[in-house]
Motif scaffolding. Structure first.
Motif, PDB file in Angstrom:
ATOM      1  N   HIS A 165      39.781  42.189  23.615  1.00 51.01           N
ATOM      2  CA  HIS A 165      39.666  40.935  23.005  1.00 51.01           C
ATOM      3  C   HIS A 165      39.344  40.665  21.733  1.00 51.01           C
ATOM      4  O   HIS A 165      39.121  41.766  21.193  1.00 51.01           O
ATOM      5  CB  HIS A 165      38.372  40.379  23.960  1.00 51.01           C
ATOM      6  N   GLU A 166      39.559  39.608  21.029  1.00 50.75           N
ATOM      7  CA  GLU A 166      39.507  39.280  19.803  1.00 50.75           C
ATOM      8  C   GLU A 166      38.832  38.171  19.566  1.00 50.75           C
ATOM      9  O   GLU A 166      38.914  37.064  20.368  1.00 50.75           O
ATOM     10  CB  GLU A 166      40.926  39.000  19.063  1.00 50.75           C
ATOM     11  N   THR A 167      37.897  37.987  18.543  1.00 60.58           N
ATOM     12  CA  THR A 167      37.257  36.801  18.190  1.00 60.58           C
ATOM     13  C   THR A 167      38.272  35.851  17.475  1.00 60.58           C
ATOM     14  O   THR A 167      38.234  34.434  17.810  1.00 60.58           O
ATOM     15  CB  THR A 167      36.003  37.022  17.220  1.00 60.58           C
ATOM     16  N   GLN A 168      39.292  36.486  16.662  1.00 63.13           N
ATOM     17  CA  GLN A 168      40.268  35.792  15.852  1.00 63.13           C
ATOM     18  C   GLN A 168      41.641  36.461  16.082  1.00 63.13           C
ATOM     19  O   GLN A 168      42.408  35.970  16.585  1.00 63.13           O
ATOM     20  CB  GLN A 168      39.904  35.309  14.585  1.00 63.13           C
ATOM     21  N   GLY A 169      41.548  37.583  15.614  1.00 63.16           N
ATOM     22  CA  GLY A 169      42.740  38.373  15.767  1.00 63.16           C
ATOM     23  C   GLY A 169      43.853  38.166  14.588  1.00 63.16           C
ATOM     24  O   GLY A 169      44.763  37.559  14.609  1.00 63.16           O
ATOM     25  N   ALA A 208      29.001  27.113  15.732  1.00 64.91           N
ATOM     26  CA  ALA A 208      30.296  26.480  15.713  1.00 64.91           C
ATOM     27  C   ALA A 208      31.263  27.223  15.605  1.00 64.91           C
ATOM     28  O   ALA A 208      31.210  28.429  14.853  1.00 64.91           O
ATOM     29  CB  ALA A 208      30.276  25.396  14.537  1.00 64.91           C
ATOM     30  N   PRO A 209      32.430  27.230  16.236  1.00 56.88           N
ATOM     31  CA  PRO A 209      33.793  27.922  16.038  1.00 56.88           C
ATOM     32  C   PRO A 209      34.386  27.490  14.570  1.00 56.88           C
ATOM     33  O   PRO A 209      34.443  26.494  14.203  1.00 56.88           O
ATOM     34  CB  PRO A 209      34.771  27.482  17.097  1.00 56.88           C
ATOM     35  N   MET A 210      34.781  28.587  13.858  1.00 57.73           N
ATOM     36  CA  MET A 210      35.316  28.440  12.352  1.00 57.73           C
ATOM     37  C   MET A 210      36.400  29.595  12.260  1.00 57.73           C
ATOM     38  O   MET A 210      35.959  30.534  11.680  1.00 57.73           O
ATOM     39  CB  MET A 210      34.329  28.381  11.508  1.00 57.73           C
ATOM     40  N   PHE A 211      37.717  29.362  12.573  1.00 52.76           N
ATOM     41  CA  PHE A 211      38.774  30.204  12.105  1.00 52.76           C
ATOM     42  C   PHE A 211      38.939  30.305  10.517  1.00 52.76           C
ATOM     43  O   PHE A 211      38.363  29.527  10.054  1.00 52.76           O
ATOM     44  CB  PHE A 211      40.152  29.889  13.044  1.00 52.76           C
ATOM     45  N   VAL A 212      39.453  31.437  10.286  1.00 54.60           N
ATOM     46  CA  VAL A 212      39.869  31.980   8.802  1.00 54.60           C
ATOM     47  C   VAL A 212      41.540  31.457   8.834  1.00 54.60           C
ATOM     48  O   VAL A 212      42.185  31.938   9.833  1.00 54.60           O
ATOM     49  CB  VAL A 212      39.723  33.019   8.419  1.00 54.60           C
ATOM     50  N   GLY A 213      41.726  30.906   7.983  1.00 58.81           N
ATOM     51  CA  GLY A 213      43.269  30.460   7.713  1.00 58.81           C
ATOM     52  C   GLY A 213      43.950  31.725   7.302  1.00 58.81           C
ATOM     53  O   GLY A 213      43.720  32.510   6.581  1.00 58.81           O
ATOM     54  N   ILE A 214      45.386  31.542   7.855  1.00 55.64           N
ATOM     55  CA  ILE A 214      46.406  32.764   7.504  1.00 55.64           C
ATOM     56  C   ILE A 214      47.090  32.250   6.356  1.00 55.64           C
ATOM     57  O   ILE A 214      47.686  31.071   6.340  1.00 55.64           O
ATOM     58  CB  ILE A 214      47.284  32.912   8.675  1.00 55.64           C
ATOM     59  N   ASP A 215      47.413  33.059   5.302  1.00 54.19           N
ATOM     60  CA  ASP A 215      48.204  32.969   4.089  1.00 54.19           C
ATOM     61  C   ASP A 215      49.699  33.030   4.451  1.00 54.19           C
ATOM     62  O   ASP A 215      50.292  33.931   4.637  1.00 54.19           O
ATOM     63  CB  ASP A 215      47.970  33.739   3.017  1.00 54.19           C
ATOM     64  N   THR A 216      50.234  31.896   4.810  1.00 51.27           N
ATOM     65  CA  THR A 216      51.559  31.448   5.317  1.00 51.27           C
ATOM     66  C   THR A 216      52.712  31.876   4.206  1.00 51.27           C
ATOM     67  O   THR A 216      53.620  32.245   4.626  1.00 51.27           O
ATOM     68  CB  THR A 216      51.841  30.389   5.924  1.00 51.27           C
ATOM     69  N   ASP A 217      51.996  31.799   3.021  1.00 52.66           N
ATOM     70  CA  ASP A 217      53.141  32.483   1.879  1.00 52.66           C
ATOM     71  C   ASP A 217      53.223  33.669   1.901  1.00 52.66           C
ATOM     72  O   ASP A 217      54.136  34.299   1.591  1.00 52.66           O
ATOM     73  CB  ASP A 217      52.402  31.667   0.533  1.00 52.66           C
ATOM     74  N   ALA A 218      51.923  34.495   1.896  1.00 55.48           N
ATOM     75  CA  ALA A 218      51.934  35.922   1.872  1.00 55.48           C
ATOM     76  C   ALA A 218      52.697  36.526   3.262  1.00 55.48           C
ATOM     77  O   ALA A 218      53.262  37.534   3.172  1.00 55.48           O
ATOM     78  CB  ALA A 218      50.723  36.355   2.010  1.00 55.48           C
ATOM     79  N   TRP A 219      52.682  35.761   4.260  1.00 50.65           N
ATOM     80  CA  TRP A 219      53.468  36.137   5.678  1.00 50.65           C
ATOM     81  C   TRP A 219      54.428  35.094   5.798  1.00 50.65           C
ATOM     82  O   TRP A 219      54.628  34.304   6.826  1.00 50.65           O
ATOM     83  CB  TRP A 219      52.284  36.257   6.700  1.00 50.65           C
ATOM     84  N   PRO A 220      55.673  35.046   5.049  1.00 47.52           N
ATOM     85  CA  PRO A 220      56.729  34.067   5.074  1.00 47.52           C
ATOM     86  C   PRO A 220      57.509  34.229   6.518  1.00 47.52           C
ATOM     87  O   PRO A 220      57.401  35.402   7.237  1.00 47.52           O
ATOM     88  CB  PRO A 220      57.575  34.373   3.897  1.00 47.52           C
ATOM     89  N   ASP A 221      58.303  33.356   6.977  1.00 47.62           N
ATOM     90  CA  ASP A 221      59.260  33.692   7.940  1.00 47.62           C
ATOM     91  C   ASP A 221      60.186  34.979   7.634  1.00 47.62           C
ATOM     92  O   ASP A 221      60.993  34.720   6.927  1.00 47.62           O
ATOM     93  CB  ASP A 221      60.046  32.304   8.128  1.00 47.62           C
ATOM     94  N   MET A 222      59.849  35.785   8.726  1.00 46.97           N
ATOM     95  CA  MET A 222      60.725  36.992   8.592  1.00 46.97           C
ATOM     96  C   MET A 222      61.949  37.131  10.002  1.00 46.97           C
ATOM     97  O   MET A 222      62.505  38.258   9.838  1.00 46.97           O
ATOM     98  CB  MET A 222      59.879  38.284   8.636  1.00 46.97           C
ATOM     99  N   SER A 223      62.233  35.979  10.161  1.00 42.50           N
ATOM    100  CA  SER A 223      62.982  35.962  11.626  1.00 42.50           C
ATOM    101  C   SER A 223      64.393  36.471  11.285  1.00 42.50           C
ATOM    102  O   SER A 223      65.224  36.776  11.970  1.00 42.50           O
ATOM    103  CB  SER A 223      62.718  34.680  12.415  1.00 42.50           C
ATOM    104  N   GLY A 224      64.760  35.881   9.869  1.00 43.17           N
ATOM    105  CA  GLY A 224      66.229  36.175   9.517  1.00 43.17           C
ATOM    106  C   GLY A 224      66.462  37.348   8.798  1.00 43.17           C
ATOM    107  O   GLY A 224      67.521  37.939   8.308  1.00 43.17           O
ATOM    108  N   ASN A 225      65.182  38.501   8.833  1.00 41.19           N
ATOM    109  CA  ASN A 225      65.680  39.955   8.281  1.00 41.19           C
ATOM    110  C   ASN A 225      66.433  40.618   9.257  1.00 41.19           C
ATOM    111  O   ASN A 225      66.351  40.245  10.421  1.00 41.19           O
ATOM    112  CB  ASN A 225      64.206  40.290   7.971  1.00 41.19           C
ATOM    113  N   GLU A 226      66.911  41.701   8.568  1.00 45.31           N
ATOM    114  CA  GLU A 226      67.687  42.634   9.345  1.00 45.31           C
ATOM    115  C   GLU A 226      66.696  43.259  10.330  1.00 45.31           C
ATOM    116  O   GLU A 226      65.768  44.032   9.666  1.00 45.31           O
ATOM    117  CB  GLU A 226      68.683  43.639   8.658  1.00 45.31           C
TER     118      GLU A 226
END
Length: 353
Positions: A228-232, A143-161
């Motif tokens: 190619h990546e199985t998840q990336g 079965a396919p089972m991805f691993v979750g990304i820690d979105t708090d550890a990787w917050p939105d950085m689009s507003g950074n300089e």
């Protein structure tokens, strides 16, 4: 719910004796520090995936115990999760119903031997396409089972300089010094130079997590180059930081060990979790055309929205539990009588779960 997880790999070793857990974590800390001093990647992708899985389950309120052999032996019908490399874990003789992943799925012949040593009920890959590497007659146990990304550890950085237009993540692993340097990587460098863009190139395996995070925070977009990546995890962490991704996705199976496994056609992906919010894919024959489309549309992409909806820690934990929970009721049943992914009609596509 108590969920016993077991991991054995380069980072964390499984020791089945008194004080083994403490020794294992001490060894992991020493290895991490040593590799950090050398400027090498301090952790393997398998271990990062495993720690994210643990976080996911804890986020859902479960009690996660790691490499607790005493608990598993006291409760032989209680399902366990196995991660990392299976052969070392098989030597401990645990017979609990087991869900495997994340980790390296053994080749079919080796797996057949391991299944006689372990009570493997479900084996997982991080996405759908690697399942096709296995013979058709045994695919129903995967079965396919991805691993979750820690979105708090990787917050939105689009507003950074931003001081870097493009972060070129070079993870080309095969033909790196020959064909791919000539027809892919150098043309990309030439393209960025011709467009007057600033860029930094990062070679896989020769950077630390801190260096990667710093470059992601200062970049407007990620140019992701791998066969190619199985998840990336790397490109998904960048998407969590809201960096649009321009991804080389040739759709050609290159890994010689994987090519040796399959008798049919397998079409892999370098970005197995991706949609129109994330960016744009390209191939060697359309680099310039696709890049110009990507760069014009850059302000419209919303990759973090995709990650939050599809790949968050909560999503990863829920995916694990969808496979794990049926094993609780089938703990003492013969393997032939328990839940299998095929019977559960699990529908997972390259766009996510």
């Amino acid at each position: 719910m108590k969920i016993p997880l077991f991991f054995d790999g380069y980072d964390l070793k499984a020791y089945d004796f008194r004080g083994g857990q403490s020794l294992s974590y001490l060894r992991e800390r020493l290895r991490y520090g040593y590799r950090l001093m050398k400027g090498a990647q301090p952790r393997t992708g398998f271990y990062v995936a495993f720690t994210n899985l643990s976080k996911s389950l804890q986020m859902l309120g479960h009690d996660v115990v790691i490499n607790d052999f005493a608990f598993a032996r006291r409760h032989p019908d209680h399902p366990i999760g196995l991660s990392g490399y299976l052969p070392p874990l098989a030597r401990f003789g645990l017979r609990n119903p087991a869900l495997y992943g994340p980790g390296r799925v053994p080749d079919p012949d080796d797996l057949e031997v391991l299944q006689r040593q372990l009570n493997l009920r479900i084996l997982t890959y991080p996405s759908t396409w690697p399942i096709q590497l296995n013979p058709v007659e045994i695919r129903r146990q995967f079965a396919p089972m991805f691993v979750g990304i820690d979105t708090d550890a990787w917050p939105d950085m689009s507003g950074n300089e931003k001081s870097i237009d493009i972060l070129l993540y070079n993870k080309v692993r095969w033909h790196r010094k020959s064909a791919r340097e000539t027809d892919l990587v150098q043309p990309l460098r030439d393209l960025l130079k011709a467009r007057g863009l600033t860029w930094r190139e990062l070679n896989y395996g020769s950077h630390t997590p801190t260096q990667y995070r710093d470059l992601v925070s200062r970049s407007r977009a990620l140019l992701f180059c791998t066969e190619h990546e199985t998840q990336g995890l790397a490109y998904q962490e960048a998407m969590s930081a809201n960096l649009p991704v321009f991804a080389w996705d040739q759709g050609e199976l290159v890994d010689p060990s994987q090519r040796a496994l399959t008798a049919g056609e397998v079409i892999p992906s370098s970005v197995p979790y991706f949609d129109e919010r994330c960016g744009l894919q390209f191939q060697i024959n359309n680099i310039e055309e696709q890049f110009d489309r990507f760069w014009r549309a850059l302000p419209t992409y919303r990759p973090r929205d995709y990650v939050l909806e599809t790949l968050s820690l909560r999503c990863g934990g829920e995916r694990f539990m969808s496979l794990y929970t049926p094993l609780l009721d089938a703990g003492s049943a013969p393997a032939s009588e328990v839940f299998t992914p095929a019977e559960a009609n699990i529908a997972v596509t390259s766009e996510g779960v």
